[in-house]
Design an enzyme around this catalytic site. Structure first.
Site, PDB file in Angstrom:
ATOM      1  N   HIS A 131      61.620  -8.011  64.796  1.00 49.19           N
ATOM      2  CA  HIS A 131      61.205  -7.143  63.691  1.00 49.19           C
ATOM      3  C   HIS A 131      59.872  -7.680  63.168  1.00 49.19           C
ATOM      4  CE1 HIS A 131      61.424  -5.477  59.568  1.00 49.19           C
ATOM      5  NE2 HIS A 131      62.305  -4.614  60.041  1.00 49.19           N
ATOM      6  N   ASP A 208      66.970 -14.585  63.277  1.00 55.94           N
ATOM      7  CA  ASP A 208      66.905 -13.440  62.360  1.00 55.94           C
ATOM      8  C   ASP A 208      68.277 -12.774  62.437  1.00 55.94           C
ATOM      9  OD1 ASP A 208      66.784 -10.896  61.331  1.00 55.94           O
ATOM     10  OD2 ASP A 208      64.798 -10.459  62.109  1.00 55.94           O
ATOM     11  N   GLN A 211      70.632  -8.135  61.365  1.00 56.87           N
ATOM     12  CA  GLN A 211      71.617  -7.215  61.957  1.00 56.87           C
ATOM     13  C   GLN A 211      72.846  -7.960  62.473  1.00 56.87           C
ATOM     14  OE1 GLN A 211      71.254  -4.112  61.448  1.00 56.87           O
ATOM     15  NE2 GLN A 211      69.094  -4.137  60.858  1.00 56.87           N
ATOM     16  N   LYS A 234      72.037  -4.961  53.953  1.00 52.66           N
ATOM     17  CA  LYS A 234      72.467  -4.433  55.250  1.00 52.66           C
ATOM     18  C   LYS A 234      73.939  -4.745  55.504  1.00 52.66           C
ATOM     19  CE  LYS A 234      67.856  -4.899  57.266  1.00 52.66           C
ATOM     20  NZ  LYS A 234      67.411  -3.499  57.301  1.00 52.66           N
ATOM     21  N   CYS A 373      59.839  -0.812  62.558  1.00 52.63           N
ATOM     22  CA  CYS A 373      59.212  -2.135  62.407  1.00 52.63           C
ATOM     23  C   CYS A 373      59.351  -2.938  63.695  1.00 52.63           C
ATOM     24  CB  CYS A 373      59.797  -2.917  61.220  1.00 52.63           C
ATOM     25  SG  CYS A 373      59.599  -2.062  59.667  1.00 52.63           S
TER      26      CYS A 373
HETATM   27  N1  PLP Z   1      65.001  -8.267  60.879  1.00 47.48           N
HETATM   28  C1  PLP Z   1      65.703  -7.243  61.379  1.00 47.48           C
HETATM   29  C2  PLP Z   1      66.315  -7.373  62.731  1.00 47.48           C
HETATM   30  C3  PLP Z   1      65.854  -6.082  60.628  1.00 47.48           C
HETATM   31  O1  PLP Z   1      66.564  -5.059  61.120  1.00 47.48           O
HETATM   32  C4  PLP Z   1      65.263  -6.000  59.343  1.00 47.48           C
HETATM   33  C5  PLP Z   1      65.353  -4.755  58.563  1.00 47.48           C
HETATM   34  O2  PLP Z   1      65.517  -3.688  59.110  1.00 47.48           O
HETATM   35  C6  PLP Z   1      64.569  -7.095  58.862  1.00 47.48           C
HETATM   36  C7  PLP Z   1      64.453  -8.214  59.654  1.00 47.48           C
HETATM   37  C8  PLP Z   1      63.963  -7.101  57.493  1.00 47.48           C
HETATM   38  O3  PLP Z   1      64.978  -7.072  56.556  1.00 47.48           O
HETATM   39  P1  PLP Z   1      64.696  -6.887  55.000  1.00 47.48           P
HETATM   40  O4  PLP Z   1      63.870  -5.636  54.883  1.00 47.48           O
HETATM   41  O5  PLP Z   1      66.046  -6.758  54.411  1.00 47.48           O
HETATM   42  O6  PLP Z   1      63.961  -8.085  54.547  1.00 47.48           O
END
Ligand code: PLP
Length: 415
Positions: A131, A208, A211, A234, A373
């Site tokens: 992401h 990360d 998900q 999430k 993203c």
């Molecule tokens: N990493 C992954 C795999 C994501 O799906 C997301 C959000 O969609 C993020 C990071 C960023 O998360 P946040 O917007 O809650 O900081």
């Protein structure tokens, strides 16, 4: 299909749906079919109530008042930290830093660890599946330290390409940053293998978990990851809740991220000394009510059982992959649900994902369209965007049917 429904019987979805007030909404006279939990999940009444109850009964700033409410607020806030640590299998609550979520957590590590420990010529290994929030902070860290970014690529079927792992992971690699589950491809990455390989060359690993944690859960001791970032919104919690797990010795070695109230021990004219971990990383007034309600989200998921959550999602995902393939959709990501979490990216006929999402919206079906993203992923597969349906504890196979039926309507409009 019978197998799919039987397997999803692990969760009482009809009962669960009653906990989510928003799911009884209609959109343009049609029942809401919410298929965008990868973006943000819906919240059960228990979480909404926990946040409201905090404001109605316990509101005060945490760690800043000795009067009764202040102590209650502090206990609730620290209680949420203890729940989070337990949920992630963390050795103790001091290894959990609350943040606004994954983005802030990765920025914290890239800043507080990266700026201190990276130097010119060091390498940061990312994957093309990351992401943007696990890429851009590392680009900043590389720019400021002279470290170099390297990337693991992707295979045609949406897996990480590990064929050149050994060439990319060397003694120059100081950190591997990898998602546990892709938000656009659904891919579950082979974390144990990657973490072992990274540690073998002396590199740290940041996972990360934005998900992975909501959909599969994670145990940081079993994984032996050094950092794990996660987002409360999430996983049924409020926006701006969530945090970072980090091994305690790393938190102690790192410099603070933000400066301000409560992260200090003593302040002098020209320098300051800092609080113990994790508070050294929690400058200023935190999202106290949100983290307390995040604790209620953890209670909710624990009561369901993460094994059952996973089973349910695997069943729905298998069904969605089957139905979407039947109607000729091009699926991005692996076809095996053992390595494909509850998110399915696709193209339907030649209808642009944005047009598709617009037509689906008229049928009450909420999906996401865009690059999610994940522009490196889009570029790898030669598309500007995908349509993406994602599933969580409250979704049903009937909702997958509603999606497929709505696709038929889109086809008649656009082809
Ligand atoms: N990493 C992954 C795999 C994501 O799906 C997301 C959000 O969609 C993020 C990071 C960023 O998360 P946040 O917007 O809650 O900081």
């Amino acid at each position: 299909m019978a197998v799919t429904q039987e397997r999803s019987a692990g969760l009482d979805v009809a009962r669960i749906r009653e906990d989510f007030p928003i799911l009884s909404r209609t959109i343009g006279g049609k029942p809401l079919v919410y298929l965008d939990s990868t973006n943000t999940a819906q919240r059960p009444r228990q979480v909404i109530d926990a946040e409201r109850e905090f404001y109605e009964q316990h509101n005060a700033n945490a760690h800043r008042a000795i009067y009764f409410l202040g102590e209650e607020a502090t206990d609730l806030y620290e209680g949420a930290r203890a729940k989070t640590a337990r949920f992630l299998g963390a050795p103790d609550p001091s290894t959990i830093v609350f943040t606004r979520g994954t983005t802030e957590s990765v920025n914290l590590v890239a800043h507080a660890w990266g700026r201190k420990f990276l130097k010119e010529g060091d390498e940061i290994l990312l994957t093309e599946m990351e992401h943007h929030s696990d890429i851009v902070p590392w680009q900043f860290a590389a720019r400021d330290t002279g470290a170099v970014l390297r990337y693991l690529g992707l295979t045609d079927d949406g897996l990480l390409d590990l064929s050149n792992l050994e060439a990319l992971l060397t003694e120059r690699t100081k950190i591997l940053c990898v998602t546990g589950m892709s938000n656009s491809l659904g891919t579950i990455t082979p974390l144990p293998r990657l973490i072992e390989a990274a540690h073998a060359v002396g590199a740290l690993v940041l996972v990360d978990g934005a998900q992975l944690v909501p959909h599969r859960g994670a145990n940081v001791v079993e994984l032996d990851c050094d950092f794990l970032a996660f987002s409360g919104h999430k996983m049924l919690g409020p926006t701006a809740s969530g945090g970072l797990f980090a091994k305690r010795e790393l938190l102690e070695a790192m410099d603070p991220f933000l400066g301000g109230g409560e992260m200090i021990n003593e302040v002098f004219h020209d320098h300051s000394t800092f609080n113990e971990v994790p508070w050294k990383f929690e400058a200023g007034t935190m999202n106290v009510a949100q983290e307390v309600a995040f604790g209620a989200a953890i209670d909710y998921l624990e009561a369901l059982g993460m094994d059952r959550v996973r089973e349910h999602e695997e069943a729905i995902t298998a069904y969605a992959l089957e139905r979407l393939s039947e109607v000729g959709a091009r699926i991005f990501g692996p076809t095996d649900v053992a390595v494909h979490g509850g998110v399915v990216s696709f193209w339907y006929r030649d209808v642009h994902p944005h047009d598709l999402a617009t037509i689906l919206n008229e049928e009450g079906v909420a999906i996401r369209a865009g690059h999610h993203c994940n522009q490196l992923v889009m570029r790898r597969y030669g598309v500007p965007a995908t349509a993406r349906a994602s599933f969580y504890v409250y979704n049903t196979v009937q909702e997958v049917d509603a999606l497929v039926e709505a696709l038929g309507k889109a086809e008649s409009v656009f082809t």
